[in-house]
Design an enzyme around this catalytic site. Structure first.
Site, PDB file in Angstrom:
ATOM      1  N   GLU B  74     -45.712  -1.964  40.475  1.00 29.68           N
ATOM      2  CA  GLU B  74     -45.511  -0.397  40.180  1.00 29.68           C
ATOM      3  C   GLU B  74     -46.965   0.184  40.023  1.00 29.68           C
ATOM      4  O   GLU B  74     -47.243   1.363  40.372  1.00 29.68           O
ATOM      5  CB  GLU B  74     -44.682  -0.501  38.679  1.00 29.68           C
ATOM      6  CG  GLU B  74     -43.281  -0.621  38.892  1.00 29.68           C
ATOM      7  CD  GLU B  74     -42.963  -2.159  38.690  1.00 29.68           C
ATOM      8  OE1 GLU B  74     -43.886  -2.865  38.666  1.00 29.68           O
ATOM      9  OE2 GLU B  74     -41.610  -2.407  38.584  1.00 29.68           O
ATOM     10  N   PHE B 136     -31.632  -4.717  27.347  1.00 36.08           N
ATOM     11  CA  PHE B 136     -32.376  -5.334  28.276  1.00 36.08           C
ATOM     12  C   PHE B 136     -32.921  -4.691  29.187  1.00 36.08           C
ATOM     13  O   PHE B 136     -32.626  -3.476  29.606  1.00 36.08           O
ATOM     14  CB  PHE B 136     -31.396  -6.181  29.510  1.00 36.08           C
ATOM     15  CG  PHE B 136     -32.127  -6.735  30.538  1.00 36.08           C
ATOM     16  CD1 PHE B 136     -33.016  -7.792  30.242  1.00 36.08           C
ATOM     17  CD2 PHE B 136     -31.890  -6.361  31.770  1.00 36.08           C
ATOM     18  CE1 PHE B 136     -33.619  -8.474  31.264  1.00 36.08           C
ATOM     19  CE2 PHE B 136     -32.590  -6.902  33.111  1.00 36.08           C
ATOM     20  CZ  PHE B 136     -33.447  -8.148  32.691  1.00 36.08           C
ATOM     21  N   GLN B 137     -34.590  -4.768  29.320  1.00 38.45           N
ATOM     22  CA  GLN B 137     -35.205  -3.703  29.907  1.00 38.45           C
ATOM     23  C   GLN B 137     -35.495  -2.544  29.310  1.00 38.45           C
ATOM     24  O   GLN B 137     -35.501  -1.329  30.095  1.00 38.45           O
ATOM     25  CB  GLN B 137     -35.132  -3.813  31.597  1.00 38.45           C
ATOM     26  CG  GLN B 137     -35.345  -5.248  32.309  1.00 38.45           C
ATOM     27  CD  GLN B 137     -35.494  -4.966  33.854  1.00 38.45           C
ATOM     28  OE1 GLN B 137     -34.663  -4.338  34.377  1.00 38.45           O
ATOM     29  NE2 GLN B 137     -36.283  -6.031  34.283  1.00 38.45           N
ATOM     30  N   LYS B 186     -29.665   5.419  33.095  1.00 38.44           N
ATOM     31  CA  LYS B 186     -28.882   5.024  34.348  1.00 38.44           C
ATOM     32  C   LYS B 186     -27.457   6.025  34.334  1.00 38.44           C
ATOM     33  O   LYS B 186     -27.296   6.297  35.385  1.00 38.44           O
ATOM     34  CB  LYS B 186     -28.455   3.673  34.099  1.00 38.44           C
ATOM     35  CG  LYS B 186     -27.968   3.005  35.430  1.00 38.44           C
ATOM     36  CD  LYS B 186     -27.735   1.486  35.355  1.00 38.44           C
ATOM     37  CE  LYS B 186     -27.529   0.829  36.553  1.00 38.44           C
ATOM     38  NZ  LYS B 186     -27.346  -0.492  36.518  1.00 38.44           N
ATOM     39  N   MET B 494     -71.037  -4.553  37.346  1.00 42.18           N
ATOM     40  CA  MET B 494     -71.874  -3.654  36.331  1.00 42.18           C
ATOM     41  C   MET B 494     -71.993  -4.225  34.911  1.00 42.18           C
ATOM     42  O   MET B 494     -72.712  -4.011  34.314  1.00 42.18           O
ATOM     43  CB  MET B 494     -70.998  -2.527  36.429  1.00 42.18           C
ATOM     44  CG  MET B 494     -71.233  -1.027  35.527  1.00 42.18           C
ATOM     45  SD  MET B 494     -72.807  -0.651  36.012  1.00 42.18           S
ATOM     46  CE  MET B 494     -72.299   0.731  36.910  1.00 42.18           C
TER      47      MET B 494
END
Lengths: 167, 583
Positions: B74, B136-137, B186, B494
């Site tokens: 993602e 869930f999720q 959903k 750096m």
């Protein structure tokens, strides 16, 4: 720079999460919230938040600009004390014996407050007024033993005809 | 292997399709989403499916017009959308599922928010009935991203979707641009509603200032006529407002030197004699000394970031500050500003251009030109070792400054800013505000998706390359011809530089020993891999890379101990510069 109290009136969309957006902005940018009140406004669908903060003119200007960046904020007004009516309400519960009741009634009367509940060993006082008045009332009741205290925080509205126009 | 790109974007939206899409049919929330995105002119969406967005991906399956690029993470999707947006000026769109899919976008959202990049970020969420139950999720992604989005929506009903999407695009792409998140449970993507887009978007609490207050611009014009040593500090806002031509005219007419911040690079041609280079921590001598000695500093779409100002108390001590910005909250945020001009930068400059005249700056311009000549950027080149600055210069020389360069974060990023001569806006794509490692490569994929014919070069360090290397897969599958450069010095350069200069050479956890063989890594994904360790090899493999019609990874093994100079350390003013190793 000198830190002073400022009262900011914020007209917001009455949407879920708006309080979180406003409070989150104050937290994230390190602005102080002394008190915050939220309720309905003169227009359906809009709420008015009154936030009392401490800072200086520069900080308050930044607060106002940052608030305007929130999409759900419609209007931000800094309320100066002389053109504004500001009030808060406090409920103060004191633990007392029956013979002390008259003393409480005496204090309540001079403050134009009211007794809203009397128990066998308690009394509950309701006071409405500016922050100073509420502070003073609490000070006076302290010697009796305050067993419960709840303050609403300040709500405020500008005096006269120039009330906040809502775009 | 090099199959024709299936997802090559093209503007599919014509009148016929528009009419077809606008029909007020009763369709699912998912179909409303796809139609709305197509109607917004979205060419390509970057995303990754999962449980909560299954209805949306199901709707994509037989939609012939909708283009979706499946990334491998993602984070890759959102950085690609960001690169697409920065290179085109259009709104970038990405999509992820609920929970971990959504939280994997957080770094990308913060990156876009810091650099004012217009994104519409779509996340799935659990069923509305399950929200708040730790399903869930499930993740409260609107809550998590509240401080890093311009605005966000949690859509509760399918019938709200089309107007929310219209508002989101409007908010993302106007005023000070930024990412807008739309969280779609959903059931909202499954439920049906009549498709009813609004004829126009009007959001009550949102009216960005476009036209400036003319009195303030007149004050600026007056200040310019009176100034003897003015400087323009041009930033990201110039590019976001497409105001580069207006800026060019403004500088030419007034004869005022211009310094461009990291994100302002390309907003003013670097081959212009009035250009001073980048200011700040790793800025040029000319830019920093011009700012410190100027009597009028005109900030244009720049927010006086701490890497530019360093110690603000000693920044531009002799200057009156004028500030042009679309965001009123930026004015006076960092510096006391005498002349504020709030408005769209292009409008402000176009109005100012009608009024300004040549300023009395001949002696001043001559002075800054002397600084430019006497203190140019330099590095100690070597015939034994390949120097990173040399590699950037070589890439510059062989591409005439015409490529789109994306960078990651760190030393190589600064060297690109210093040694690549950008002459066009939107040609340097870099994470300036947040400084996100892992950004550069997927951003290049996004930029390349926007224009298949443009030369897109992604320059990375060996650290950042390993933060989003998985997107090599999509380059291989879709033959996305990004030139992926890895400047490999074996350490986090750096951090090493700071540890050397500020922490008494106590090198703590900077050794990247155990990095993969980058050539083999590329080839494992089916991408050509090349390597160079000296100047001759560098020239040879780079030429080869440019000739390859497809993705290629080029590893340049460079010396480890190079530092980025000039450098201003924390707490110092920008004229207190360390110019090089010797000093």
């Amino acid at each position: 720079m000198k830190q002073e109290k400022y009262t900011i009136s914020i007209l917001v969309n009455n949407q879920p999460g708006v309080l979180q957006r406003v409070a989150g902005l104050f937290a994230r940018r390190g602005y102080n919230i002394e008190s915050i009140t939220v309720g309905s406004s003169e227009e359906q669908g809009l709420s008015r938040m009154i936030i009392v903060t401490t800072g200086d003119d520069k900080i308050v200007e930044q607060i106002s600009k940052q608030l305007y960046k929130l999409i759900d904020v419609i209007k931000v007004v800094e309320l100066s004390s002389n053109s504004t009516v500001s009030r808060e309400l406090a409920l103060i519960k004191v633990g007392i014996e029956v013979e002390q009741r008259q003393q409480i009634f005496g204090i309540v009367e001079t403050f134009r407050a009211s007794v809203v509940d009397v128990g066998s060993k308690t009394m509950m006082v309701q006071v409405v007024g500016g922050t100073d008045k509420v502070d003073a009332m609490i000070e006076l009741l302290k010697p009796f033993g305050i067993t419960g205290l709840s303050r609403t925080g300040v709500t405020a509205l500008r005096r006269g005809l120039s009330q906040q126009k809502t775009n | 292997m090099q199959a024709q790109m299936k997802n090559q974007p093209s503007s599919v939206l014509n009148d016929e399709l528009r009419e077809q899409l606008m029909q007020p049919d009763e369709i699912t929330g998912s179909e409303i989403l796809l139609r709305s995105l197509l109607l917004q002119g979205v060419e390509c969406v970057f995303g990754y499916p999962g449980g909560a967005v299954l209805y949306i991906y199901d709707a994509m399956h037989d939609n012939p017009h909708f283009k979706h690029l499946l990334t491998r993470h993602e984070q890759g999707a959102i950085h690609a959308a960001d690169g697409y947006a920065r290179s085109t000026g259009k709104v970038g769109v990405c999509i992820a599922t609920s929970g971990p899919g959504a939280t994997n976008l957080v770094t990308g959202i913060a990156t876009a928010n810091m650099d004012s990049v217009p994104l519409v970020v779509i996340t799935g969420n659990v069923f509305t009935t399950a929200i708040g139950t730790d399903a869930f999720q499930e993740a409260d992604i609107t809550g998590i991203t509240l401080p890093i989005t311009k605005h966000s929506y949690l859509v509760k009903k399918a019938e709200d979707l089309s107007s929310v999407i219209q508002e989101a695009f409007h908010i993302a792409s106007t005023g000070r641009k930024g990412p807008v998140l739309i969280d779609i449970p959903k059931d909202v993507s499954a439920n049906k509603a009549i498709f009813n887009p609004l004829p126009s978007v009007n959001i009550r609490g949102y009216h960005p200032t476009v036209m400036p207050n003319k009195l303030q611009v007149n004050r600026l014009v007056e200040a310019i006529q009176q100034a003897e040593r003015p400087v323009i500090l041009a930033g990201n806002g110039v590019i976001h407002a497409d105001a580069d031509q207006a800026l060019l005219q403004f500088a030419n007419t007034t004869n005022i030197p211009v310094t461009t911040t990291l994100l302002g690079i390309g907003g003013f041609p670097s081959n212009h004699e009035l250009w001073l280079g980048m200011p700040g921590m790793h800025g040029t001598y000319a830019a920093n000394h011009a700012i410190q000695n100027c009597d009028l500093l005109i900030g244009i779409g720049a927010r006086f970031d701490d890497r530019v100002t360093m110690n603000t108390k000693g920044f531009a001590p002799k200057a009156t500050i004028a500030h042009i910005d679309v965001d009123p909250a930026e004015i006076g945020k960092t510096l006391e500003t005498a002349i504020p001009c709030v408005g769209d930068i292009k409008h402000v400059l176009e109005y100012a251009n009608k009024k300004v005249e040549r300023a009395n700056t001949d002696a001043w311009v001559q002075k800054v030109q002397t600084w430019k000549k006497e203190y140019p950027l330099s590095f100690a080149d070597s015939e034994e070792e390949l120097k990173p600055q040399y590699v950037i210069s070589m890439i510059n020389d062989t591409t005439d400054g015409e490529a789109i360069i994306t960078t990651d974060v760190g030393q190589h990023q600064m060297w690109v800013a210093q040694y690549y001569q950008f002459n066009h806006p939107r040609s340097l794509i870099t994470s300036g505000g947040l400084g996100t490692m892992g950004f550069g490569f997927p951003a290049a994929v996004g930029a390349q998706m926007a224009d298949r014919n443009r030369l897109v070069i992604s320059i990375n360090g060996d650290g950042g390359m390993q933060m989003c290397a998985q997107e090599l897969a999509i380059c291989a599958i879709h033959n996305i011809p990004v030139k992926v450069v890895v400047i490999n010095n074996g350490v986090l350069g750096m951090v090493r530089q700071w540890q050397e200069i500020i922490y008494d050479e106590r090198y703590s956890h900077i050794n990247l020993e155990g990095s993969p063989d980058f050539v083999k890594l590329a080839e494992a994904y089916g991408v050509r891999g090349l390597r160079a360790s000296n100047k001759a090899e560098a020239a040879e493999v780079w030429k080869q890379a440019l000739d390859i019609n497809g993705p290629v990874l080029i590893e340049f093994c460079v010396s480890q101990s190079e530092n980025v100079y000039p450098m201003v350390t924390q707490g110092k003013t920008i004229d207190q510069m360390i110019m090089g190793d010797e000093q």
